[in-house]
Motif scaffolding. Structure first.
Motif, PDB file in Angstrom:
ATOM      1  N   LYS A 285     -40.004  81.473 -21.244  1.00  0.00           N
ATOM      2  CA  LYS A 285     -39.177  80.930 -22.959  1.00  0.00           C
ATOM      3  C   LYS A 285     -39.277  82.154 -23.686  1.00  0.00           C
ATOM      4  O   LYS A 285     -39.904  83.236 -24.061  1.00  0.00           O
ATOM      5  CB  LYS A 285     -40.951  79.810 -23.203  1.00  0.00           C
ATOM      6  N   THR A 286     -38.063  82.171 -24.494  1.00  0.00           N
ATOM      7  CA  THR A 286     -38.353  82.846 -26.151  1.00  0.00           C
ATOM      8  C   THR A 286     -38.375  82.267 -26.956  1.00  0.00           C
ATOM      9  O   THR A 286     -38.678  81.478 -27.900  1.00  0.00           O
ATOM     10  CB  THR A 286     -36.605  83.158 -25.654  1.00  0.00           C
ATOM     11  N   ILE A 287     -39.580  83.514 -27.445  1.00  0.00           N
ATOM     12  CA  ILE A 287     -40.075  83.399 -29.210  1.00  0.00           C
ATOM     13  C   ILE A 287     -39.701  84.629 -29.404  1.00  0.00           C
ATOM     14  O   ILE A 287     -40.080  85.574 -30.115  1.00  0.00           O
ATOM     15  CB  ILE A 287     -41.545  83.257 -28.389  1.00  0.00           C
ATOM     16  N   PHE A 288     -39.684  84.356 -30.686  1.00  0.00           N
ATOM     17  CA  PHE A 288     -38.537  84.819 -31.678  1.00  0.00           C
ATOM     18  C   PHE A 288     -39.955  85.080 -32.961  1.00  0.00           C
ATOM     19  O   PHE A 288     -40.822  83.569 -33.860  1.00  0.00           O
ATOM     20  CB  PHE A 288     -37.760  83.841 -32.502  1.00  0.00           C
ATOM     21  N   ILE A 289     -40.611  86.129 -32.864  1.00  0.00           N
ATOM     22  CA  ILE A 289     -41.499  85.621 -34.246  1.00  0.00           C
ATOM     23  C   ILE A 289     -41.314  87.175 -35.219  1.00  0.00           C
ATOM     24  O   ILE A 289     -41.010  88.357 -35.140  1.00  0.00           O
ATOM     25  CB  ILE A 289     -43.019  86.840 -33.514  1.00  0.00           C
ATOM     26  N   THR A 290     -41.768  86.082 -36.374  1.00  0.00           N
ATOM     27  CA  THR A 290     -41.341  87.338 -37.965  1.00  0.00           C
ATOM     28  C   THR A 290     -42.569  88.771 -38.041  1.00  0.00           C
ATOM     29  O   THR A 290     -43.873  87.546 -37.592  1.00  0.00           O
ATOM     30  CB  THR A 290     -40.959  86.804 -38.735  1.00  0.00           C
ATOM     31  N   GLY A 291     -42.272  89.452 -37.901  1.00  0.00           N
ATOM     32  CA  GLY A 291     -43.116  90.493 -38.863  1.00  0.00           C
ATOM     33  C   GLY A 291     -44.237  91.158 -37.697  1.00  0.00           C
ATOM     34  O   GLY A 291     -45.694  91.488 -37.564  1.00  0.00           O
TER      35      GLY A 291
ATOM     36  N   ILE B   4     -33.403  79.782 -27.582  1.00  0.00           N
ATOM     37  CA  ILE B   4     -34.178  79.989 -28.050  1.00  0.00           C
ATOM     38  C   ILE B   4     -35.981  78.923 -28.160  1.00  0.00           C
ATOM     39  O   ILE B   4     -35.597  77.720 -28.960  1.00  0.00           O
ATOM     40  CB  ILE B   4     -34.498  79.978 -29.948  1.00  0.00           C
ATOM     41  N   ASP B   5     -36.695  79.285 -28.095  1.00  0.00           N
ATOM     42  CA  ASP B   5     -37.663  78.326 -27.713  1.00  0.00           C
ATOM     43  C   ASP B   5     -38.873  78.000 -28.636  1.00  0.00           C
ATOM     44  O   ASP B   5     -39.582  77.022 -28.635  1.00  0.00           O
ATOM     45  CB  ASP B   5     -38.593  78.193 -26.372  1.00  0.00           C
ATOM     46  N   THR B   6     -39.611  78.888 -29.375  1.00  0.00           N
ATOM     47  CA  THR B   6     -40.161  79.179 -29.990  1.00  0.00           C
ATOM     48  C   THR B   6     -40.046  79.750 -31.442  1.00  0.00           C
ATOM     49  O   THR B   6     -39.138  80.474 -31.478  1.00  0.00           O
ATOM     50  CB  THR B   6     -41.213  79.615 -29.659  1.00  0.00           C
ATOM     51  N   VAL B   7     -40.342  79.359 -32.846  1.00  0.00           N
ATOM     52  CA  VAL B   7     -39.804  79.850 -34.107  1.00  0.00           C
ATOM     53  C   VAL B   7     -41.337  80.935 -34.558  1.00  0.00           C
ATOM     54  O   VAL B   7     -42.208  79.898 -35.198  1.00  0.00           O
ATOM     55  CB  VAL B   7     -39.411  80.254 -35.081  1.00  0.00           C
ATOM     56  N   ILE B   8     -41.878  81.484 -34.786  1.00  0.00           N
ATOM     57  CA  ILE B   8     -43.008  82.158 -35.428  1.00  0.00           C
ATOM     58  C   ILE B   8     -42.852  82.592 -36.811  1.00  0.00           C
ATOM     59  O   ILE B   8     -42.576  83.592 -36.793  1.00  0.00           O
ATOM     60  CB  ILE B   8     -43.920  82.627 -34.609  1.00  0.00           C
ATOM     61  N   ASN B   9     -43.181  81.926 -38.207  1.00  0.00           N
ATOM     62  CA  ASN B   9     -43.692  82.382 -39.295  1.00  0.00           C
ATOM     63  C   ASN B   9     -44.694  83.375 -39.381  1.00  0.00           C
ATOM     64  O   ASN B   9     -45.713  82.795 -39.625  1.00  0.00           O
ATOM     65  CB  ASN B   9     -42.978  81.550 -40.282  1.00  0.00           C
ATOM     66  N   ASN B  10     -44.679  84.482 -38.989  1.00  0.00           N
ATOM     67  CA  ASN B  10     -45.575  85.511 -39.372  1.00  0.00           C
ATOM     68  C   ASN B  10     -45.918  86.788 -40.328  1.00  0.00           C
ATOM     69  O   ASN B  10     -46.832  86.698 -40.695  1.00  0.00           O
ATOM     70  CB  ASN B  10     -46.324  86.590 -38.073  1.00  0.00           C
TER      71      ASN B  10
ATOM     72  N   TYR C  80     -30.914  75.536 -32.174  1.00  0.00           N
ATOM     73  CA  TYR C  80     -31.302  76.506 -31.209  1.00  0.00           C
ATOM     74  C   TYR C  80     -32.206  75.199 -30.527  1.00  0.00           C
ATOM     75  O   TYR C  80     -32.453  75.172 -29.465  1.00  0.00           O
ATOM     76  CB  TYR C  80     -31.504  77.587 -31.327  1.00  0.00           C
ATOM     77  N   LEU C  81     -33.415  75.365 -31.288  1.00  0.00           N
ATOM     78  CA  LEU C  81     -34.347  74.465 -30.958  1.00  0.00           C
ATOM     79  C   LEU C  81     -34.132  73.115 -29.942  1.00  0.00           C
ATOM     80  O   LEU C  81     -34.601  72.486 -29.829  1.00  0.00           O
ATOM     81  CB  LEU C  81     -35.120  74.196 -31.944  1.00  0.00           C
TER      82      LEU C  81
ATOM     83  N   PRO D  97     -40.061  72.759 -27.763  1.00  0.00           N
ATOM     84  CA  PRO D  97     -39.863  73.573 -28.637  1.00  0.00           C
ATOM     85  C   PRO D  97     -41.218  73.391 -29.743  1.00  0.00           C
ATOM     86  O   PRO D  97     -42.000  72.616 -30.316  1.00  0.00           O
ATOM     87  CB  PRO D  97     -37.968  72.851 -29.109  1.00  0.00           C
ATOM     88  N   HIS D  98     -41.262  74.229 -30.416  1.00  0.00           N
ATOM     89  CA  HIS D  98     -42.448  74.562 -31.663  1.00  0.00           C
ATOM     90  C   HIS D  98     -41.781  75.925 -32.571  1.00  0.00           C
ATOM     91  O   HIS D  98     -40.957  76.846 -32.412  1.00  0.00           O
ATOM     92  CB  HIS D  98     -43.288  75.461 -30.966  1.00  0.00           C
ATOM     93  N   ILE D  99     -42.418  75.094 -33.452  1.00  0.00           N
ATOM     94  CA  ILE D  99     -42.453  75.974 -35.179  1.00  0.00           C
ATOM     95  C   ILE D  99     -43.766  76.162 -35.078  1.00  0.00           C
ATOM     96  O   ILE D  99     -44.319  75.005 -35.621  1.00  0.00           O
ATOM     97  CB  ILE D  99     -41.422  75.628 -36.446  1.00  0.00           C
ATOM     98  N   LEU D 100     -44.248  77.455 -35.636  1.00  0.00           N
ATOM     99  CA  LEU D 100     -45.475  77.804 -35.629  1.00  0.00           C
ATOM    100  C   LEU D 100     -45.420  78.668 -36.969  1.00  0.00           C
ATOM    101  O   LEU D 100     -45.463  79.521 -37.062  1.00  0.00           O
ATOM    102  CB  LEU D 100     -46.625  78.549 -34.504  1.00  0.00           C
ATOM    103  N   SER D 101     -46.509  78.758 -38.130  1.00  0.00           N
ATOM    104  CA  SER D 101     -46.115  79.424 -39.693  1.00  0.00           C
ATOM    105  C   SER D 101     -48.098  79.509 -39.852  1.00  0.00           C
ATOM    106  O   SER D 101     -48.449  78.586 -39.962  1.00  0.00           O
ATOM    107  CB  SER D 101     -45.691  78.664 -40.271  1.00  0.00           C
TER     108      SER D 101
END
Length: 287
Positions: A18-24, A102-108, A146-147, A153-157
Protein backbone atom coordinates in the motif's frame (compact mmCIF):
# COMPACT_ATOMS: atom_id res chain seq x y z
CA UNK A 1 14.79 2.24 14.93
CA UNK A 2 15.29 4.17 18.16
CA UNK A 3 13.57 2.85 21.28
CA UNK A 4 11.29 5.88 21.51
CA UNK A 5 9.61 4.92 18.23
CA UNK A 6 9.09 1.22 18.91
CA UNK A 7 5.39 0.34 18.84
CA UNK A 8 3.62 -2.26 20.92
CA UNK A 9 0.82 -3.69 18.77
CA UNK A 10 1.43 -6.42 16.21
CA UNK A 11 1.43 -5.88 12.44
CA UNK A 12 -0.85 -7.88 10.18
CA UNK A 13 0.61 -7.39 6.70
CA UNK A 14 -2.56 -5.63 5.54
CA UNK A 15 -0.55 -2.61 4.38
CA UNK A 16 1.89 -4.63 2.27
CA UNK A 17 2.46 -2.74 -1.02
CA UNK A 18 0.00 0.00 0.00
CA UNK A 19 1.23 3.51 -0.75
CA UNK A 20 0.96 5.98 2.12
CA UNK A 21 1.60 9.68 1.51
CA UNK A 22 2.59 11.29 4.85
CA UNK A 23 3.22 15.00 5.24
CA UNK A 24 5.75 16.07 7.85
CA UNK A 25 7.11 12.53 8.06
CA UNK A 26 10.73 13.44 8.68
CA UNK A 27 10.29 13.68 12.45
CA UNK A 28 8.04 12.99 15.41
CA UNK A 29 4.66 11.34 15.02
CA UNK A 30 4.88 11.35 11.21
CA UNK A 31 8.13 9.44 11.32
CA UNK A 32 6.72 6.97 13.85
CA UNK A 33 3.71 6.28 11.63
CA UNK A 34 5.99 5.88 8.62
CA UNK A 35 8.11 3.27 10.37
CA UNK A 36 5.10 1.39 11.73
CA UNK A 37 3.57 1.12 8.27
CA UNK A 38 6.92 0.30 6.68
CA UNK A 39 7.25 -2.66 9.02
CA UNK A 40 4.03 -3.93 7.45
CA UNK A 41 5.56 -3.69 3.97
CA UNK A 42 4.03 -0.36 2.92
CA UNK A 43 5.41 2.10 0.40
CA UNK A 44 6.02 5.36 2.27
CA UNK A 45 6.08 8.76 0.61
CA UNK A 46 7.97 11.00 3.03
CA UNK A 47 6.66 14.43 2.07
CA UNK A 48 8.33 17.04 4.27
CA UNK A 49 10.44 20.19 4.13
CA UNK A 50 13.42 18.78 6.02
CA UNK A 51 15.97 17.93 3.36
CA UNK A 52 18.97 19.25 5.33
CA UNK A 53 19.95 18.35 8.91
CA UNK A 54 18.84 20.80 11.60
CA UNK A 55 21.18 21.54 14.55
CA UNK A 56 18.42 20.98 17.13
CA UNK A 57 16.00 18.69 15.31
CA UNK A 58 17.35 15.35 14.09
CA UNK A 59 15.87 13.70 11.02
CA UNK A 60 15.48 14.49 7.33
CA UNK A 61 13.40 13.02 4.53
CA UNK A 62 16.47 11.05 3.48
CA UNK A 63 17.34 9.65 6.91
CA UNK A 64 13.75 8.51 7.39
CA UNK A 65 13.77 6.95 3.91
CA UNK A 66 16.69 4.77 5.02
CA UNK A 67 14.85 3.84 8.21
CA UNK A 68 11.73 2.96 6.22
CA UNK A 69 13.72 0.64 3.97
CA UNK A 70 15.48 -0.92 6.96
CA UNK A 71 12.08 -1.53 8.56
CA UNK A 72 10.86 -3.47 5.50
CA UNK A 73 9.10 -0.86 3.40
CA UNK A 74 9.86 1.08 0.25
CA UNK A 75 10.52 4.80 0.43
CA UNK A 76 10.20 7.90 -1.69
CA UNK A 77 11.72 11.00 -0.08
CA UNK A 78 10.22 14.21 -1.46
CA UNK A 79 10.88 17.74 -0.27
CA UNK A 80 7.40 19.24 -0.03
CA UNK A 81 5.96 22.41 1.43
CA UNK A 82 2.25 21.71 1.97
CA UNK A 83 1.49 25.38 1.27
CA UNK A 84 2.69 24.99 -2.32
CA UNK A 85 -0.13 23.65 -4.47
CA UNK A 86 2.05 22.90 -7.49
CA UNK A 87 4.63 21.05 -5.41
CA UNK A 88 2.02 18.94 -3.60
CA UNK A 89 0.40 18.08 -6.94
CA UNK A 90 3.79 17.18 -8.42
CA UNK A 91 4.74 15.09 -5.38
CA UNK A 92 1.56 13.04 -5.65
CA UNK A 93 2.21 12.49 -9.33
CA UNK A 94 5.75 11.31 -8.51
CA UNK A 95 4.35 8.93 -5.90
CA UNK A 96 1.91 7.47 -8.42
CA UNK A 97 4.64 7.19 -11.03
CA UNK A 98 6.87 5.24 -8.63
CA UNK A 99 4.33 3.09 -6.80
CA UNK A 100 1.33 2.97 -9.15
CA UNK A 101 -1.15 4.82 -6.96
CA UNK A 102 -1.93 6.35 -3.58
CA UNK A 103 -3.90 4.41 -0.98
CA UNK A 104 -3.71 6.75 2.00
CA UNK A 105 -2.98 10.39 2.74
CA UNK A 106 -1.94 11.35 6.27
CA UNK A 107 -2.00 15.04 7.16
CA UNK A 108 0.65 15.19 9.86
CA UNK A 109 2.58 18.36 9.02
CA UNK A 110 1.70 21.11 11.45
CA UNK A 111 2.48 24.59 12.72
CA UNK A 112 1.90 25.59 16.33
CA UNK A 113 2.02 28.92 18.12
CA UNK A 114 0.20 29.13 21.45
CA UNK A 115 -0.61 32.83 21.47
CA UNK A 116 -3.80 34.85 21.57
CA UNK A 117 -5.03 37.11 18.76
CA UNK A 118 -3.29 40.22 20.09
CA UNK A 119 0.06 38.44 20.35
CA UNK A 120 -0.06 36.55 17.04
CA UNK A 121 1.66 38.29 14.10
CA UNK A 122 -0.24 38.04 10.79
CA UNK A 123 2.55 35.99 9.22
CA UNK A 124 2.35 33.43 12.00
CA UNK A 125 -1.45 33.36 11.76
CA UNK A 126 -1.29 32.75 8.01
CA UNK A 127 1.36 30.07 8.50
CA UNK A 128 -0.81 28.08 10.91
CA UNK A 129 -3.92 28.31 8.75
CA UNK A 130 -2.08 27.27 5.59
CA UNK A 131 -0.03 24.41 7.07
CA UNK A 132 -2.86 23.09 9.22
CA UNK A 133 -6.40 23.52 7.91
CA UNK A 134 -5.68 24.55 4.31
CA UNK A 135 -3.37 21.59 3.80
CA UNK A 136 -6.17 19.16 4.66
CA UNK A 137 -8.24 20.72 1.89
CA UNK A 138 -5.33 20.79 -0.56
CA UNK A 139 -4.08 17.24 -0.09
CA UNK A 140 -7.62 15.86 -0.25
CA UNK A 141 -8.50 17.94 -3.29
CA UNK A 142 -5.43 16.65 -5.14
CA UNK A 143 -5.49 13.06 -3.87
CA UNK A 144 -9.18 12.17 -4.25
CA UNK A 145 -8.84 11.13 -7.92
CA UNK A 146 -6.10 8.68 -6.93
CA UNK A 147 -7.87 7.49 -3.78
CA UNK A 148 -11.02 6.66 -5.77
CA UNK A 149 -8.97 4.04 -7.62
CA UNK A 150 -7.53 2.50 -4.43
CA UNK A 151 -8.71 -0.48 -2.45
CA UNK A 152 -9.60 0.57 1.12
CA UNK A 153 -8.47 4.21 0.79
CA UNK A 154 -8.05 6.53 3.77
CA UNK A 155 -7.52 10.18 4.62
CA UNK A 156 -6.26 10.62 8.18
CA UNK A 157 -5.61 14.03 9.74
CA UNK A 158 -3.92 14.63 13.07
CA UNK A 159 -6.27 17.09 14.73
CA UNK A 160 -8.48 17.19 17.83
CA UNK A 161 -12.15 16.42 18.31
CA UNK A 162 -14.28 19.56 18.23
CA UNK A 163 -14.35 21.14 21.68
CA UNK A 164 -15.45 24.74 21.24
CA UNK A 165 -15.07 26.04 24.77
CA UNK A 166 -13.83 29.49 25.85
CA UNK A 167 -10.97 27.94 27.83
CA UNK A 168 -9.50 26.56 24.59
CA UNK A 169 -10.26 29.58 22.45
CA UNK A 170 -9.28 32.53 24.62
CA UNK A 171 -5.59 31.69 25.13
CA UNK A 172 -4.78 30.68 21.55
CA UNK A 173 -7.72 31.14 19.20
CA UNK A 174 -5.56 31.33 16.03
CA UNK A 175 -4.04 27.89 16.63
CA UNK A 176 -7.37 26.43 17.78
CA UNK A 177 -9.03 27.73 14.62
CA UNK A 178 -6.42 26.06 12.42
CA UNK A 179 -6.73 22.68 14.19
CA UNK A 180 -10.52 22.70 14.48
CA UNK A 181 -10.57 23.73 10.84
CA UNK A 182 -8.79 20.48 10.03
CA UNK A 183 -11.45 18.59 11.94
CA UNK A 184 -14.37 20.36 10.29
CA UNK A 185 -12.93 19.69 6.85
CA UNK A 186 -12.43 16.04 7.79
CA UNK A 187 -16.02 15.67 8.96
CA UNK A 188 -17.20 17.22 5.73
CA UNK A 189 -14.94 15.00 3.65
CA UNK A 190 -16.19 11.90 5.44
CA UNK A 191 -19.72 12.72 4.33
CA UNK A 192 -18.70 13.89 0.86
CA UNK A 193 -16.73 10.72 0.16
CA UNK A 194 -18.93 8.21 1.91
CA UNK A 195 -20.55 6.88 -1.27
CA UNK A 196 -17.19 6.33 -3.01
CA UNK A 197 -15.80 4.40 -0.03
CA UNK A 198 -12.98 6.72 1.03
CA UNK A 199 -12.64 6.61 4.81
CA UNK A 200 -11.86 9.93 6.52
CA UNK A 201 -10.87 10.30 10.16
CA UNK A 202 -9.17 12.55 12.64
CA UNK A 203 -6.76 11.27 15.28
CA UNK A 204 -5.47 13.02 18.39
CA UNK A 205 -3.42 11.88 21.40
CA UNK A 206 -4.99 11.52 24.84
CA UNK A 207 -1.78 12.77 26.44
CA UNK A 208 1.14 14.91 25.43
CA UNK A 209 3.47 13.11 23.03
CA UNK A 210 7.23 13.54 23.31
CA UNK A 211 8.04 15.47 20.15
CA UNK A 212 9.84 18.67 19.16
CA UNK A 213 6.53 20.54 19.36
CA UNK A 214 6.33 19.78 23.08
CA UNK A 215 9.99 20.62 23.66
CA UNK A 216 10.13 23.89 21.75
CA UNK A 217 6.58 25.20 21.25
CA UNK A 218 4.64 24.06 24.30
CA UNK A 219 7.19 23.82 27.09
CA UNK A 220 10.55 22.10 27.37
CA UNK A 221 12.12 18.67 27.41
CA UNK A 222 11.15 18.22 31.05
CA UNK A 223 7.58 17.79 29.83
CA UNK A 224 8.62 14.50 28.22
CA UNK A 225 8.28 12.99 31.70
CA UNK A 226 4.55 13.72 31.45
CA UNK A 227 4.27 12.43 27.88
CA UNK A 228 3.91 9.27 25.88
CA UNK A 229 6.17 8.18 23.04
CA UNK A 230 5.09 8.73 19.41
CA UNK A 231 4.62 5.00 19.06
CA UNK A 232 1.12 5.20 20.56
CA UNK A 233 -0.02 7.44 17.73
CA UNK A 234 1.65 5.14 15.20
CA UNK A 235 -0.19 2.14 16.60
CA UNK A 236 -3.49 4.01 16.60
CA UNK A 237 -2.95 5.22 13.03
CA UNK A 238 -2.18 1.66 11.99
CA UNK A 239 -5.49 0.51 13.45
CA UNK A 240 -7.27 3.17 11.42
CA UNK A 241 -5.53 2.34 8.16
CA UNK A 242 -6.11 -1.40 8.46
CA UNK A 243 -9.84 -0.98 9.15
CA UNK A 244 -11.86 -2.12 6.16
CA UNK A 245 -15.00 -0.82 4.44
CA UNK A 246 -14.78 2.71 5.90
CA UNK A 247 -16.11 1.33 9.18
CA UNK A 248 -14.55 4.17 11.18
CA UNK A 249 -15.19 6.98 8.72
CA UNK A 250 -16.37 10.23 10.26
CA UNK A 251 -15.16 9.45 13.76
CA UNK A 252 -13.01 11.87 15.71
CA UNK A 253 -10.62 9.39 17.27
CA UNK A 254 -8.43 9.50 20.37
CA UNK A 255 -5.39 7.20 20.30
CA UNK A 256 -5.94 5.56 23.68
CA UNK A 257 -9.66 5.06 23.15
CA UNK A 258 -9.22 3.41 19.77
CA UNK A 259 -6.46 1.11 21.00
CA UNK A 260 -8.59 0.12 23.98
CA UNK A 261 -11.41 -0.76 21.57
CA UNK A 262 -8.92 -2.95 19.70
CA UNK A 263 -7.91 -4.83 22.82
CA UNK A 264 -4.97 -2.92 24.29
CA UNK A 265 -5.22 -2.98 28.09
CA UNK A 266 -1.80 -1.88 29.32
CA UNK A 267 -0.55 1.51 28.15
CA UNK A 268 2.46 1.68 30.48
CA UNK A 269 4.94 0.84 27.72
CA UNK A 270 3.91 3.91 25.75
CA UNK A 271 4.98 6.30 28.50
CA UNK A 272 8.21 8.17 27.86
CA UNK A 273 9.00 7.40 31.48
CA UNK A 274 7.13 4.19 32.40
CA UNK A 275 7.62 4.91 36.11
CA UNK A 276 5.47 8.01 35.60
CA UNK A 277 2.81 6.32 33.44
CA UNK A 278 0.02 7.24 35.87
CA UNK A 279 0.92 10.92 35.97
CA UNK A 280 0.67 12.06 32.36
CA UNK A 281 -0.62 15.39 31.08
CA UNK A 282 -3.65 15.52 28.78
CA UNK A 283 -3.13 17.06 25.39
CA UNK A 284 -4.70 20.34 24.30
CA UNK A 285 -8.44 20.52 23.62
CA UNK A 286 -9.28 17.49 25.79
CA UNK A 287 -11.24 17.83 29.03
Amino acid sequence: MSEEFITLTENSGVLNNKTIFITGASRGIGRAIALKCAADGANIVIAAKSAEPHPKLPGTIFSVAKEVENAGGKALALQVDVRDEQRVEQAMAEAVDKFGGIDTVINNAGAINLTNVESTPPKRYDLMQSINSRAVYLTAHLAIPYLKKADNPHILSLCPPLNIQPKWLGPFAPYALSKFGMTILSLGLAEELREVGISVNTLWPRTLVATAAIEFAVGNREMFKQSRKPGIMADAAYEVLTTQDAALSGRQLIDEELLAERGVKDFTGYAHNPANADNLTKDLFLD
